[in-house]
Scaffold this active site. Structure first.
Site, PDB file in Angstrom:
ATOM      1  N   ASP A  57     -78.600   9.086   8.573  1.00  0.00           N
ATOM      2  CA  ASP A  57     -77.902   9.338   7.312  1.00  0.00           C
ATOM      3  C   ASP A  57     -78.472   8.407   6.247  1.00  0.00           C
ATOM      4  OD1 ASP A  57     -76.206   9.946   5.254  1.00  0.00           O
ATOM      5  OD2 ASP A  57     -74.391   9.158   6.193  1.00  0.00           O
ATOM      6  N   LYS A  78     -65.915  16.990   4.696  1.00  0.00           N
ATOM      7  CA  LYS A  78     -64.873  15.968   4.794  1.00  0.00           C
ATOM      8  C   LYS A  78     -63.614  16.514   4.143  1.00  0.00           C
ATOM      9  CE  LYS A  78     -68.318  12.290   4.861  1.00  0.00           C
ATOM     10  NZ  LYS A  78     -68.882  11.089   4.246  1.00  0.00           N
ATOM     11  N   LYS A  82     -77.311   4.685   9.902  1.00  0.00           N
ATOM     12  CA  LYS A  82     -77.530   4.539   8.468  1.00  0.00           C
ATOM     13  C   LYS A  82     -78.943   4.024   8.206  1.00  0.00           C
ATOM     14  CE  LYS A  82     -73.432   5.728   6.940  1.00  0.00           C
ATOM     15  NZ  LYS A  82     -73.218   6.845   6.017  1.00  0.00           N
ATOM     16  N   ASP A  94     -74.465  16.351   2.795  1.00  0.00           N
ATOM     17  CA  ASP A  94     -73.144  15.724   2.701  1.00  0.00           C
ATOM     18  C   ASP A  94     -72.742  15.585   1.237  1.00  0.00           C
ATOM     19  OD1 ASP A  94     -70.848  14.180   2.779  1.00  0.00           O
ATOM     20  OD2 ASP A  94     -71.795  12.406   3.609  1.00  0.00           O
ATOM     21  N   GLU A 114     -79.459  13.544   7.628  1.00  0.00           N
ATOM     22  CA  GLU A 114     -78.362  13.810   6.697  1.00  0.00           C
ATOM     23  C   GLU A 114     -78.652  13.258   5.308  1.00  0.00           C
ATOM     24  OE1 GLU A 114     -73.685  12.431   6.240  1.00  0.00           O
ATOM     25  OE2 GLU A 114     -74.464  12.901   8.244  1.00  0.00           O
TER      26      GLU A 114
END
Length: 330
Positions: A140, A216, A109, A192, A166
């Site tokens: 991400d 997801k 992250k 995403d 991401e």
């Protein structure tokens, strides 16, 4: 989705749990989820608490899809997964990675609110040093940078041999601009939020704004819908979780197992971020992978980690509102 089951059927087995996290993540140290059992097995409804009912109703559709509808055939018996490194100091990285048995890939992250690029560099450096040259490192940003900030970050972080970046920026247009700017760097962009939170999840693919889709199961309305999106987009996909319990993770594993191609390790190892779970054993990575198959909760763990009565009522009322939205849209 097939015919919507009555709300009473969902409430009949509903259990609301609150699971403690080993490290604060997304601003919380406990994760709440509502679990219930359908004809096909246990399933999970766990949109984040800040999401409105319209967005959350897609998660309910996904939960119902998994609990009430036969799922596509699995094409593999195990799914390789990545470790997830929250926005922790670099000194904490080895302990975080130690929770992920055998994982060869780490998602780190970055662009955390209140932190700096220097914090990101220190964290990513620690991940690369801990994993070694053979490890795969992906970042991400959760849409946290504008285009200029993202380009600057790429310059600062590219030395760590990144697998992909991401959701560096929030909008499809920004992603397209950044992808053009960094084309010579050879760092793919994965989308995403531009897929799971978009009115049109295929817009990012049509715009040529991403090289990879992150999908997801719950937020996209279930495994069947997610498979349709991947097929229509024509891009390689990574299946990820939304900080689910082992029940929700088994849904993600079922999606990953049914994809015709699975070129990347999936972001489904997040049970390792918890210090407790609802299943025994928890669906945690072993040898860098998760086994394919449905998961059922342990009754004693459901009791031990039951949410407070007022939180249970909050989730049941939310369930009712989202069910009404799905019923209105049938």
């Amino acid at each position: 989705m097939n015919a919507l089951p009555p709300l009473a059927d969902l409430r009949a087995t509903a259990r609301v749990v609150s699971l403690p996290l080993a490290t604060r993540f997304r601003g919380v140290d406990h994760r709440e989820a509502l679990l219930f059992e359908g004809p096909e097995g246990w399933t999970e409804f766990s949109p984040f608490v800040e999401y409105d009912d319209v967005e959350a109703s897609a998660w309910l559709a996904g939960a119902i899809d998994f609990g009430w509808r036969p799922q596509p055939a699995a094409l593999r018996e195990i799914v390789p997964v990545n470790a997830t490194v929250p926005a922790v100091p670099g000194s904490d990285v080895p302990a975080v990675l130690a929770r992920y048995d055998g994982c060869r890939t780490a998602k780190v992250k970055v662009a955390e609110r209140g932190q700096t690029l220097a914090d990101d560099v220190a964290r990513v450096r620690a991940v690369r040093e801990t994993m070694g040259a053979e490890g795969r490192v992906r970042l991400d940003a959760n849409g946290g940078w504008n285009v200029d900030e993202a380009e600057h970050a790429v310059h600062a972080l590219a030395e760590f041999d990144l697998e992909y970046l991401e959701q560096p920026c929030a909008s499809v247009d920004e992603l397209a601009q950044l992808r053009e700017r960094i084309a010579d760097w050879g760092i793919p962009i994965a989308a995403d939020e531009s897929v799971r939170k978009a009115t049109d999840p295929l817009a990012v693919a049509r715009a040529g704004a991403a090289d990879i889709l992150v999908v997801k199961a719950q937020p996209l309305g279930g495994i069947h819908r997610a498979l349709e999106i991947v097929a229509e987009a024509g891009l390689p996909a990574v299946v990820s979780s939304a900080l689910d319990t082992s029940i929700g993770l088994s849904m993600g594993v079922a999606l990953a197992a049914s994809l015709p191609d699975l070129p990347f390790d999936c972001g489904l190892g997040t049970a390792s971020l918890f210090t407790a779970d609802v299943a025994r054993p928890s669906l945690r990575p072993a040898g860098g992978a998760l086994a394919v198959g449905r998961v059922s909760p342990d009754a004693a763990l459901l009791d031990r980690h039951a949410a407070a009565p007022e939180r249970r009522e909050w989730w049941l009322v939310r369930l009712e509102r989202c069910h009404a939205l799905l019923a209105a849209g049938e």
